[in-house]
Design a protein around this motif. Sequence first.
Motif, mmCIF file in Angstrom:
data_model
loop_
_atom_site.group_PDB
_atom_site.id
_atom_site.type_symbol
_atom_site.label_atom_id
_atom_site.label_comp_id
_atom_site.label_asym_id
_atom_site.label_seq_id
_atom_site.Cartn_x
_atom_site.Cartn_y
_atom_site.Cartn_z
ATOM 1 N N GLY A 213 29.914 70.896 40.496
ATOM 2 C CA GLY A 213 30.701 71.858 41.251
ATOM 3 C C GLY A 213 30.851 71.547 42.723
ATOM 4 N N ALA A 214 30.395 70.373 43.167
ATOM 5 C CA ALA A 214 30.516 70.004 44.576
ATOM 6 C C ALA A 214 31.971 69.670 44.906
ATOM 7 N N GLY A 215 32.331 69.842 46.174
ATOM 8 C CA GLY A 215 33.681 69.525 46.615
ATOM 9 C C GLY A 215 33.792 68.071 47.032
ATOM 10 N N ILE A 216 34.577 67.285 46.310
ATOM 11 C CA ILE A 216 34.772 65.865 46.606
ATOM 12 C C ILE A 216 36.133 65.700 47.273
ATOM 13 N N ALA A 217 36.136 65.177 48.498
ATOM 14 C CA ALA A 217 37.394 64.976 49.217
ATOM 15 C C ALA A 217 38.061 63.666 48.826
ATOM 16 N N ALA A 218 37.259 62.612 48.635
ATOM 17 C CA ALA A 218 37.809 61.309 48.272
ATOM 18 C C ALA A 218 36.673 60.401 47.825
ATOM 19 N N VAL A 219 37.025 59.445 46.954
ATOM 20 C CA VAL A 219 36.112 58.391 46.528
ATOM 21 C C VAL A 219 36.775 57.071 46.913
ATOM 22 N N LEU A 220 36.192 56.362 47.871
ATOM 23 C CA LEU A 220 36.825 55.196 48.480
ATOM 24 C C LEU A 220 36.067 53.931 48.097
ATOM 25 N N ASP A 221 36.716 53.061 47.337
ATOM 26 C CA ASP A 221 36.102 51.837 46.834
ATOM 27 C C ASP A 221 36.705 50.644 47.568
ATOM 28 N N THR A 222 35.857 49.820 48.192
ATOM 29 C CA THR A 222 36.357 48.675 48.957
ATOM 30 C C THR A 222 36.777 47.506 48.067
ATOM 31 N N SER A 223 36.502 47.567 46.775
ATOM 32 C CA SER A 223 36.903 46.485 45.874
ATOM 33 C C SER A 223 38.308 46.725 45.342
ATOM 34 N N PRO A 224 39.200 45.741 45.444
ATOM 35 C CA PRO A 224 40.561 45.908 44.917
ATOM 36 C C PRO A 224 40.567 46.001 43.393
ATOM 37 N N LEU A 225 41.541 46.696 42.844
ATOM 38 C CA LEU A 225 41.631 46.862 41.395
ATOM 39 C C LEU A 225 41.747 45.529 40.670
ATOM 40 N N ARG A 226 42.482 44.570 41.246
ATOM 41 C CA ARG A 226 42.645 43.285 40.567
ATOM 42 C C ARG A 226 41.304 42.561 40.467
ATOM 43 N N ARG A 227 40.472 42.701 41.484
ATOM 44 C CA ARG A 227 39.132 42.105 41.450
ATOM 45 C C ARG A 227 38.276 42.807 40.393
ATOM 46 N N GLN A 228 38.390 44.110 40.318
ATOM 47 C CA GLN A 228 37.637 44.853 39.328
ATOM 48 C C GLN A 228 38.072 44.484 37.911
ATOM 49 N N ALA A 229 39.357 44.294 37.729
ATOM 50 C CA ALA A 229 39.868 43.972 36.395
ATOM 51 C C ALA A 229 39.331 42.626 35.909
ATOM 52 N N ARG A 230 39.247 41.642 36.816
ATOM 53 C CA ARG A 230 38.715 40.338 36.417
ATOM 54 C C ARG A 230 37.254 40.452 35.995
ATOM 55 N N GLY A 231 36.472 41.221 36.727
ATOM 56 C CA GLY A 231 35.067 41.384 36.363
ATOM 57 C C GLY A 231 34.873 42.241 35.138
ATOM 58 N N ALA A 232 35.776 43.200 34.918
ATOM 59 C CA ALA A 232 35.605 44.140 33.798
ATOM 60 C C ALA A 232 35.627 43.434 32.459
ATOM 61 N N LEU A 233 36.375 42.342 32.339
ATOM 62 C CA LEU A 233 36.419 41.624 31.067
ATOM 63 C C LEU A 233 35.039 41.088 30.706
ATOM 64 N N GLY A 234 34.370 40.455 31.663
ATOM 65 C CA GLY A 234 33.020 39.961 31.400
ATOM 66 C C GLY A 234 32.039 41.084 31.128
ATOM 67 N N MET A 235 32.192 42.214 31.815
ATOM 68 C CA MET A 235 31.328 43.353 31.571
ATOM 69 C C MET A 235 31.523 43.892 30.166
ATOM 70 N N ALA A 236 32.784 43.976 29.734
ATOM 71 C CA ALA A 236 33.071 44.508 28.405
ATOM 72 C C ALA A 236 32.552 43.591 27.303
ATOM 73 N N LEU A 237 32.621 42.280 27.525
ATOM 74 C CA LEU A 237 32.118 41.352 26.514
ATOM 75 C C LEU A 237 30.601 41.458 26.361
ATOM 76 N N ALA A 238 29.907 41.728 27.461
ATOM 77 C CA ALA A 238 28.448 41.810 27.410
ATOM 78 C C ALA A 238 27.964 43.171 26.928
ATOM 79 N N ARG A 239 28.581 44.248 27.430
ATOM 80 C CA ARG A 239 28.122 45.605 27.094
ATOM 81 C C ARG A 239 29.351 46.520 26.988
#
Length: 452
Positions: free
Chosen positions: A173-199
């Motif tokens: 129930g806390a008020g969240i104004a924003a969640v700011l991630d310094t990693s670009p989505l394209r960088r996250q997408a490249r890593g997500a494939l390896g993460m998904a293969l492992a777990r």
Amino acid sequence: MSRVLIVGAGPAGIRAAERLVAAGLHPVVVDEAARAGGQIYRRPPEGFTRHAARLYGSEADKAVALHACFDAMLAEGRLTLHAQSSVSGLGDGQAQVIGPGGALRIAHDRLILATGATDRLAPVPGWQAPGVYTLGAAQIALKAQGVAPGRRIVLAGSGPLLTLVAAQLREAGAGIAAVLDTSPLRRQARGALGMALARPLVTLRGLALRARLGRLYHAGVRLDRIETDGSGPVAMHWRDGRGAAQVTPCDAVALGWHLRAETHLADLAGARFDWQPGCHQWLPRADAMGRAGEGLYLAGDGLRLLGADGAELAGRLAATACLADMGLPAPDPARELAAHRRMRRFAAALHRAFPWPADMVRALPDDTVLCRCEGIRAGDLRETLTLSGPEANRAKSLGRVGMGRCQGRYCQLAGAEIIAARGGLPVAEVGRLRSHPPVRPAPVAAFLDPEA
């Protein structure tokens, strides 16, 4: 019979104790909390009525099982626990411990360090103000007391903990104004494939948490500054993925870029260290079972940043190595080693997806506070380098960065980036700050002999 000391009663320490107890040993466990569970499965005070599912989410069953395992061993007198106690130093087969009753020494023949990790922080102009927390601190406040750090909170950084804490606060129930991630989505997408293969299940769970944040979540941002007044934050100034300036009003900020291994005791115990470019920090050197020296075993996030499941595995492996080295019957570790390798593949992909913001740190303005303990600014360190040269310990001795209360836990990595940038060196060549006892602040009275 060998005396085994375990430092830390989180997932790694609990599973290590469980395996030793099953083999007929009586380990001694030292932990800084009042109740076992570690930071990830931190327990609220006795009498706290919030249900485990609300505290730990999808990991509630694991948390309850770990708590019950440790509590049963303690109630049956199969181990000794020194709660609310901290190991301040190691030497000559003894641990110097500061607890509620003062200082004591615990002799041991074998030492298992399951010291966990703390938030990894990158300085942001204005972060020294009251009302700026780490992600871990915000999570602890929620778990231990059921409170949020503010009414309109900005969470910023990168990594799974950012998403997890945001989701937990929002669910509460806390008020969240924003969640700011310094990693670009394209960088996250490249890593997500390896993460998904492992777990795959863990990866899907993380994506589901992210989806629930909706438009609150912004990727590929650059943090400019935290605007503050006399009482704390009033706004976060940042730039979106296209470089457009944004201002988000807030009354609290929580920062964190994944985790930093807690390695001070491993250093005092004689472990060797290697620079790990994947997770961008110095980590102890150990074999696959956690052996880091004669009679020294490391487990959990203090060795490799693999999360709670990986910590449980590492705790069992370290205890197995300890039993084998004592010539006692030990389980076959083959399956656990295979699972641990899978965890390491997942972690490697995770670090690729959510990198440390080195460029942002290197470009910090001179007036940005770098070392909050000592009030040292980025410009102060840059000026020190004309005398110290690009070496971390010499810069510390002349400029005091890393010499304060936290002993470099929150400023060492950022300081190394500034040193490396000024010297034109890879950050690994800057070196690692040496650890000294006491590894945490301790009252002088604890070392005094009351009969002297």
